[in-house]
Design a protein around this motif. Sequence first.
Motif, PDB file in Angstrom:
ATOM      1  N   LEU A   1      11.132  36.441   7.480  1.00  0.00           N
ATOM      2  CA  LEU A   1      10.348  35.551   6.637  1.00  0.00           C
ATOM      3  C   LEU A   1      11.124  35.041   5.424  1.00  0.00           C
ATOM      4  O   LEU A   1      10.753  34.036   4.825  1.00  0.00           O
ATOM      5  CB  LEU A   1       9.058  36.247   6.196  1.00  0.00           C
ATOM      6  N   VAL A   2      12.178  35.760   5.049  1.00  0.00           N
ATOM      7  CA  VAL A   2      13.091  35.323   3.999  1.00  0.00           C
ATOM      8  C   VAL A   2      14.513  35.605   4.471  1.00  0.00           C
ATOM      9  O   VAL A   2      14.730  36.410   5.375  1.00  0.00           O
ATOM     10  CB  VAL A   2      12.844  36.030   2.633  1.00  0.00           C
ATOM     11  N   ALA A   3      15.463  34.932   3.847  1.00  0.00           N
ATOM     12  CA  ALA A   3      16.873  35.141   4.161  1.00  0.00           C
ATOM     13  C   ALA A   3      17.624  35.372   2.855  1.00  0.00           C
ATOM     14  O   ALA A   3      17.269  34.806   1.815  1.00  0.00           O
ATOM     15  CB  ALA A   3      17.444  33.924   4.886  1.00  0.00           C
ATOM     16  N   SER A   4      18.650  36.209   2.924  1.00  0.00           N
ATOM     17  CA  SER A   4      19.446  36.492   1.729  1.00  0.00           C
ATOM     18  C   SER A   4      20.836  35.901   1.874  1.00  0.00           C
ATOM     19  O   SER A   4      21.340  35.705   2.984  1.00  0.00           O
ATOM     20  CB  SER A   4      19.552  38.004   1.509  1.00  0.00           C
ATOM     21  N   SER A   5      21.449  35.632   0.742  1.00  0.00           N
ATOM     22  CA  SER A   5      22.819  35.132   0.733  1.00  0.00           C
ATOM     23  C   SER A   5      23.771  36.319   0.810  1.00  0.00           C
ATOM     24  O   SER A   5      23.368  37.469   0.653  1.00  0.00           O
ATOM     25  CB  SER A   5      23.083  34.349  -0.551  1.00  0.00           C
TER      26      SER A   5
ATOM     27  N   THR B   1      26.350  36.385  -1.225  1.00  0.00           N
ATOM     28  CA  THR B   1      27.042  36.312  -2.508  1.00  0.00           C
ATOM     29  C   THR B   1      26.554  37.412  -3.444  1.00  0.00           C
ATOM     30  O   THR B   1      25.550  38.067  -3.179  1.00  0.00           O
ATOM     31  CB  THR B   1      26.784  34.951  -3.182  1.00  0.00           C
ATOM     32  N   VAL B   2      27.278  37.590  -4.519  1.00  0.00           N
ATOM     33  CA  VAL B   2      26.842  38.493  -5.582  1.00  0.00           C
ATOM     34  C   VAL B   2      26.680  37.643  -6.826  1.00  0.00           C
ATOM     35  O   VAL B   2      27.640  36.991  -7.239  1.00  0.00           O
ATOM     36  CB  VAL B   2      27.880  39.611  -5.818  1.00  0.00           C
ATOM     37  N   PRO B   3      25.496  37.572  -7.425  1.00  0.00           N
ATOM     38  CA  PRO B   3      24.282  38.252  -7.022  1.00  0.00           C
ATOM     39  C   PRO B   3      23.681  37.635  -5.757  1.00  0.00           C
ATOM     40  O   PRO B   3      23.983  36.499  -5.402  1.00  0.00           O
ATOM     41  CB  PRO B   3      23.342  38.040  -8.208  1.00  0.00           C
ATOM     42  N   THR B   4      22.827  38.398  -5.111  1.00  0.00           N
ATOM     43  CA  THR B   4      22.173  37.941  -3.891  1.00  0.00           C
ATOM     44  C   THR B   4      21.048  36.970  -4.239  1.00  0.00           C
ATOM     45  O   THR B   4      20.239  37.233  -5.115  1.00  0.00           O
ATOM     46  CB  THR B   4      21.593  39.138  -3.118  1.00  0.00           C
TER      47      THR B   4
ATOM     48  N   SER C   1       7.276  30.257  -1.825  1.00  0.00           N
ATOM     49  CA  SER C   1       6.817  29.051  -1.134  1.00  0.00           C
ATOM     50  C   SER C   1       6.613  27.883  -2.093  1.00  0.00           C
ATOM     51  O   SER C   1       6.568  26.742  -1.661  1.00  0.00           O
ATOM     52  CB  SER C   1       5.526  29.328  -0.365  1.00  0.00           C
ATOM     53  N   THR C   2       6.507  28.155  -3.376  1.00  0.00           N
ATOM     54  CA  THR C   2       6.298  27.089  -4.358  1.00  0.00           C
ATOM     55  C   THR C   2       7.601  26.607  -4.980  1.00  0.00           C
ATOM     56  O   THR C   2       7.595  25.623  -5.715  1.00  0.00           O
ATOM     57  CB  THR C   2       5.369  27.558  -5.496  1.00  0.00           C
ATOM     58  N   LEU C   3       8.688  27.295  -4.704  1.00  0.00           N
ATOM     59  CA  LEU C   3       9.971  26.965  -5.332  1.00  0.00           C
ATOM     60  C   LEU C   3      10.759  25.966  -4.500  1.00  0.00           C
ATOM     61  O   LEU C   3      10.698  25.991  -3.277  1.00  0.00           O
ATOM     62  CB  LEU C   3      10.816  28.228  -5.521  1.00  0.00           C
ATOM     63  N   ASP C   4      11.518  25.133  -5.173  1.00  0.00           N
ATOM     64  CA  ASP C   4      12.402  24.213  -4.467  1.00  0.00           C
ATOM     65  C   ASP C   4      13.860  24.643  -4.639  1.00  0.00           C
ATOM     66  O   ASP C   4      14.769  23.845  -4.518  1.00  0.00           O
ATOM     67  CB  ASP C   4      12.191  22.774  -4.953  1.00  0.00           C
ATOM     68  N   ARG C   5      14.044  25.918  -4.960  1.00  0.00           N
ATOM     69  CA  ARG C   5      15.391  26.463  -5.135  1.00  0.00           C
ATOM     70  C   ARG C   5      15.402  27.922  -4.665  1.00  0.00           C
ATOM     71  O   ARG C   5      14.356  28.520  -4.484  1.00  0.00           O
ATOM     72  CB  ARG C   5      15.800  26.391  -6.600  1.00  0.00           C
ATOM     73  N   ILE C   6      16.596  28.458  -4.499  1.00  0.00           N
ATOM     74  CA  ILE C   6      16.724  29.869  -4.153  1.00  0.00           C
ATOM     75  C   ILE C   6      16.764  30.675  -5.442  1.00  0.00           C
ATOM     76  O   ILE C   6      17.099  30.147  -6.499  1.00  0.00           O
ATOM     77  CB  ILE C   6      17.975  30.126  -3.282  1.00  0.00           C
ATOM     78  N   GLU C   7      16.376  31.934  -5.377  1.00  0.00           N
ATOM     79  CA  GLU C   7      16.324  32.772  -6.577  1.00  0.00           C
ATOM     80  C   GLU C   7      16.845  34.166  -6.295  1.00  0.00           C
ATOM     81  O   GLU C   7      16.930  34.602  -5.154  1.00  0.00           O
ATOM     82  CB  GLU C   7      14.888  32.889  -7.091  1.00  0.00           C
ATOM     83  N   THR C   8      17.148  34.889  -7.372  1.00  0.00           N
ATOM     84  CA  THR C   8      17.569  36.279  -7.283  1.00  0.00           C
ATOM     85  C   THR C   8      16.341  37.183  -7.369  1.00  0.00           C
ATOM     86  O   THR C   8      15.275  36.759  -7.834  1.00  0.00           O
ATOM     87  CB  THR C   8      18.531  36.635  -8.425  1.00  0.00           C
TER      88      THR C   8
ATOM     89  N   LEU D   1      11.284  42.171  -0.551  1.00  0.00           N
ATOM     90  CA  LEU D   1      12.266  41.221  -0.003  1.00  0.00           C
ATOM     91  C   LEU D   1      12.956  41.788   1.233  1.00  0.00           C
ATOM     92  O   LEU D   1      13.123  41.089   2.232  1.00  0.00           O
ATOM     93  CB  LEU D   1      13.298  40.841  -1.066  1.00  0.00           C
ATOM     94  N   ARG D   2      13.335  43.043   1.184  1.00  0.00           N
ATOM     95  CA  ARG D   2      14.002  43.659   2.352  1.00  0.00           C
ATOM     96  C   ARG D   2      13.070  43.703   3.562  1.00  0.00           C
ATOM     97  O   ARG D   2      13.485  43.425   4.685  1.00  0.00           O
ATOM     98  CB  ARG D   2      14.512  45.056   1.998  1.00  0.00           C
ATOM     99  N   MET D   3      11.807  44.047   3.322  1.00  0.00           N
ATOM    100  CA  MET D   3      10.841  44.089   4.429  1.00  0.00           C
ATOM    101  C   MET D   3      10.575  42.680   4.973  1.00  0.00           C
ATOM    102  O   MET D   3      10.473  42.487   6.185  1.00  0.00           O
ATOM    103  CB  MET D   3       9.535  44.752   3.979  1.00  0.00           C
ATOM    104  N   LEU D   4      10.468  41.703   4.088  1.00  0.00           N
ATOM    105  CA  LEU D   4      10.268  40.321   4.530  1.00  0.00           C
ATOM    106  C   LEU D   4      11.484  39.825   5.312  1.00  0.00           C
ATOM    107  O   LEU D   4      11.342  39.097   6.294  1.00  0.00           O
ATOM    108  CB  LEU D   4      10.007  39.411   3.324  1.00  0.00           C
ATOM    109  N   GLU D   5      12.671  40.252   4.902  1.00  0.00           N
ATOM    110  CA  GLU D   5      13.888  39.843   5.609  1.00  0.00           C
ATOM    111  C   GLU D   5      13.938  40.441   7.015  1.00  0.00           C
ATOM    112  O   GLU D   5      14.313  39.755   7.966  1.00  0.00           O
ATOM    113  CB  GLU D   5      15.133  40.248   4.815  1.00  0.00           C
TER     114      GLU D   5
END
Length: 103
Positions: A49-53, A55-58, A15-22, A41-45
Motif C-alpha cells: 500500500l506504500v513504497a519506500s525509497s 535513500t537516507v533518509p527514507t 493520500s492527501t499529499l502531492d509529495r513523498i515524505e519521511t 509504514l512497514r506493515m503498509l509496505e
Amino acid sequence: MALTESQAKVLGIMSTLDRIETAPVLALMTGLGSPTTRTALRMLETRGLVASSTTVPTFWQITANGRSVIGRPVYREYRDHPRHAAPRYRDLPGNQSGKVRNT
C-alpha cells in the motif's frame, strides 16, 4: 484485511499529499508517535500500500493499491480532511544541524 487505526491515519494523510515524505514528518502530520508511524509504514509496505525509497533518509509514497484501499467508504474519516502543511525539515525535532532542506 482491515487497516488498524494507525495504518488508516498514515495512509489517509499520504493520500492527501502531492509529495513523498519521511516517517518523522508523517508522524507530526498524523499526531502519532514516531515508532507507531514507522510500524504502520512497514506493515503498509508489506501489503503493497506504500513504497519506500532506498535513500537516507527514507521517503515514503502511497501506491495505487494504497489509494484504492483508503478510497473505500469505511476509511472516509481518515482521508476527508484538509491538506496538512508539512513542517520544514529544519523545524523537526532532532535536527541539530540547522540544515535546511526543501520538502
